[in-house]
Design a protein around this motif. Structure first.
Motif, PDB file in Angstrom:
ATOM      1  N   GLU A 111      19.819  11.082 -68.398  1.00 47.82           N
ATOM      2  CA  GLU A 111      19.566  10.736 -66.995  1.00 47.82           C
ATOM      3  C   GLU A 111      19.550   9.221 -66.878  1.00 47.82           C
ATOM      4  OE1 GLU A 111      16.085  12.410 -65.004  1.00 47.82           O
ATOM      5  OE2 GLU A 111      16.615  11.378 -63.135  1.00 47.82           O
ATOM      6  N   ALA A 112      20.315   8.704 -65.912  1.00 49.60           N
ATOM      7  CA  ALA A 112      20.349   7.265 -65.651  1.00 49.60           C
ATOM      8  C   ALA A 112      19.261   6.928 -64.642  1.00 49.60           C
ATOM      9  CB  ALA A 112      21.715   6.873 -65.095  1.00 49.60           C
ATOM     10  N   LEU A 113      18.446   5.916 -64.943  1.00 49.69           N
ATOM     11  CA  LEU A 113      17.339   5.535 -64.069  1.00 49.69           C
ATOM     12  C   LEU A 113      17.389   4.029 -63.797  1.00 49.69           C
ATOM     13  CD1 LEU A 113      14.883   7.807 -66.011  1.00 49.69           C
ATOM     14  CD2 LEU A 113      15.307   8.086 -63.550  1.00 49.69           C
ATOM     15  N   ALA A 114      17.398   3.688 -62.532  1.00 51.72           N
ATOM     16  CA  ALA A 114      17.505   2.275 -62.141  1.00 51.72           C
ATOM     17  C   ALA A 114      16.214   1.534 -62.481  1.00 51.72           C
ATOM     18  CB  ALA A 114      17.792   2.180 -60.649  1.00 51.72           C
ATOM     19  N   ARG A 115      16.369   0.277 -62.890  1.00 52.72           N
ATOM     20  CA  ARG A 115      15.225  -0.567 -63.229  1.00 52.72           C
ATOM     21  C   ARG A 115      15.388  -1.920 -62.568  1.00 52.72           C
ATOM     22  NH1 ARG A 115      13.345   3.455 -64.220  1.00 52.72           N
ATOM     23  NH2 ARG A 115      12.462   4.350 -66.097  1.00 52.72           N
ATOM     24  N   LEU A 116      14.256  -2.488 -62.158  1.00 54.83           N
ATOM     25  CA  LEU A 116      14.294  -3.805 -61.540  1.00 54.83           C
ATOM     26  C   LEU A 116      13.207  -4.681 -62.159  1.00 54.83           C
ATOM     27  CD1 LEU A 116      16.102  -4.914 -59.272  1.00 54.83           C
ATOM     28  CD2 LEU A 116      14.255  -4.400 -57.656  1.00 54.83           C
ATOM     29  N   HIS A 117      13.633  -5.849 -62.645  1.00 54.22           N
ATOM     30  CA  HIS A 117      12.683  -6.819 -63.206  1.00 54.22           C
ATOM     31  C   HIS A 117      12.868  -8.121 -62.449  1.00 54.22           C
ATOM     32  CE1 HIS A 117      12.018  -4.415 -66.913  1.00 54.22           C
ATOM     33  NE2 HIS A 117      13.287  -4.085 -66.753  1.00 54.22           N
ATOM     34  N   SER A 118      11.806  -8.847 -62.274  1.00 48.95           N
ATOM     35  CA  SER A 118      11.986 -10.195 -61.731  1.00 48.95           C
ATOM     36  C   SER A 118      10.944 -11.110 -62.343  1.00 48.95           C
ATOM     37  CB  SER A 118      11.844 -10.173 -60.213  1.00 48.95           C
ATOM     38  OG  SER A 118      10.493 -10.321 -59.833  1.00 48.95           O
TER      39      SER A 118
END
Ligand code: C2E
Ligand code: MG
Ligand code: MG
Ligand code: MG
Length: 282
Positions: free
Chosen positions: A59-66
């Protein structure tokens, strides 16, 4: 005194609201930048096949880092992307990354049958989704048949007729569907039967219910077995312990997904996971 107290409360509420809106605004900007630079992170979580003992789907799961906010969970940024009209573009970048990952894995000698992508309601009815799937898979030289879409029930319920047509079009390209988060909220059994879902993903809350007492377990097991009887695959999500794995087996699930086997991970780590797992058994 009362007024002063009320005044303080209003101030506090105002401050909280401001912090909230500021955070949402910041996340929107981070999303826009990530989309523009096409550097949305995608993590992959292997899904275990009970019959073969292999991990041939992900399963592909979006990730966001900043730098500013650190890790932002999809539970927070996906709704913002949907509200701000960014989900379509975000989904396109994701498809691109997923196709590139598929190609990379093939080069590494790792065969994956299927990569699941979560699809938001707005995306599935957007004319461009089909177009983009074809564009991206052609450009990355992968057959789009490895793609598999996860939809939640609410999406299906909202637009029954349109949904059936859309699903059939993707199916013609070899793209299958899973019903995600089954067992959360309102559940309509006919969704499972009349839509071409090849697979039902039992939400982790069902597993945790089953774990709580034997009656729950018996009912959920019967549910899982009914799905099997009408030809659906069943995935049990959220398996973290040996005990939960045994419950999933006893339920009769075909697939198991959870931290017990693997957490969602970046591609580089995933490659290592497959190389190491050649000698591991569960
Ligand atoms: P989901 O599709 O149901 O994804 C499964 C979630 O369960 C993931 O959370 C995953 O990290 C988590 N999980 C997996 N194994 C375990 C486990 O053993 N224990 C526990 N406690 N959790 C586990 P994540 O990555 O935070 O994603 C949350 C939700 O955000 C997803 O739920 C999905 O609805 C949405 N989402 C994520 N990526 C995308 C995307 O690219 N597009 C869209 N439209 N939605 C996305
Ligand atoms: Mg999902
Ligand atoms: Mg799920
Ligand atoms: Mg979910």
């Amino acid at each position: 005194k009362m007024n002063k107290k009320a005044g303080i409360e209003v101030d506090t509420i105002t401050t909280h609201a401001l912090v909230f809106f500021k955070r949402r605004q910041t996340i929107e900007e981070i999303l826009k930048k990530a989309i523009h630079l096409r550097n949305v992170d995608v993590y992959f979580q292997p899904i275990y096949c009970v019959k073969t003992g292999e991990f041939r789907s992900l399963e592909a799961l979006a990730r966001l880092h900043s730098a500013e906010l650190g890790f932002i969970s999809p539970g927070e940024f996906i709704p913002i992307a949907e509200e701000k009209g960014l989900i379509q573009e975000l989904g396109e970048v994701l498809l691109e990354v997923v196709c590139q990952a598929k190609k990379r894995l093939r080069i590494e000698g790792i065969s994956i049958d299927q990569i699941n992508v979560n699809i938001s309601p707005i995306q599935i009815f957007h004319d461009r989704l089909m177009e983009r799937v074809l564009d991206v898979s052609t450009r990355e030289q992968v057959d789009c048949g490895f793609l598999h879409f996860e939809l939640t029930e609410s999406v299906v319920l909202d637009n029954m007729d349109k949904m059936k047509v859309a699903m059939e079009e993707f199916e013609a390209l070899g793209i299958g569907f899973s019903l995600d988060d089954y067992g959360t909220g309102y559940t309509n059994i006919s969704n499972v039967i009349q839509f071409p879902f090849s697979c039902i993903k039992l939400d982790k809350t069902l597993l945790y219910e089953a774990e709580r007492n034997e009656d729950n377990f018996i009912v959920i097991q019967a549910l899982a077995q009914s799905f099997r009887q009408i030809g659906k695959h069943v995935v049990v999500e959220g398996v973290e312990t040996q005990e939960q794995l045994e419950l999933a087996y006893r339920m009769g699930s075909n697939f198991v997904q959870g931290y017990y086997f693997a957490r969602p991970m970046p591609l580089r780590e995933l490659v290592r996971f497959y190389k190491d797992n050649r000698v591991r058994t569960f």
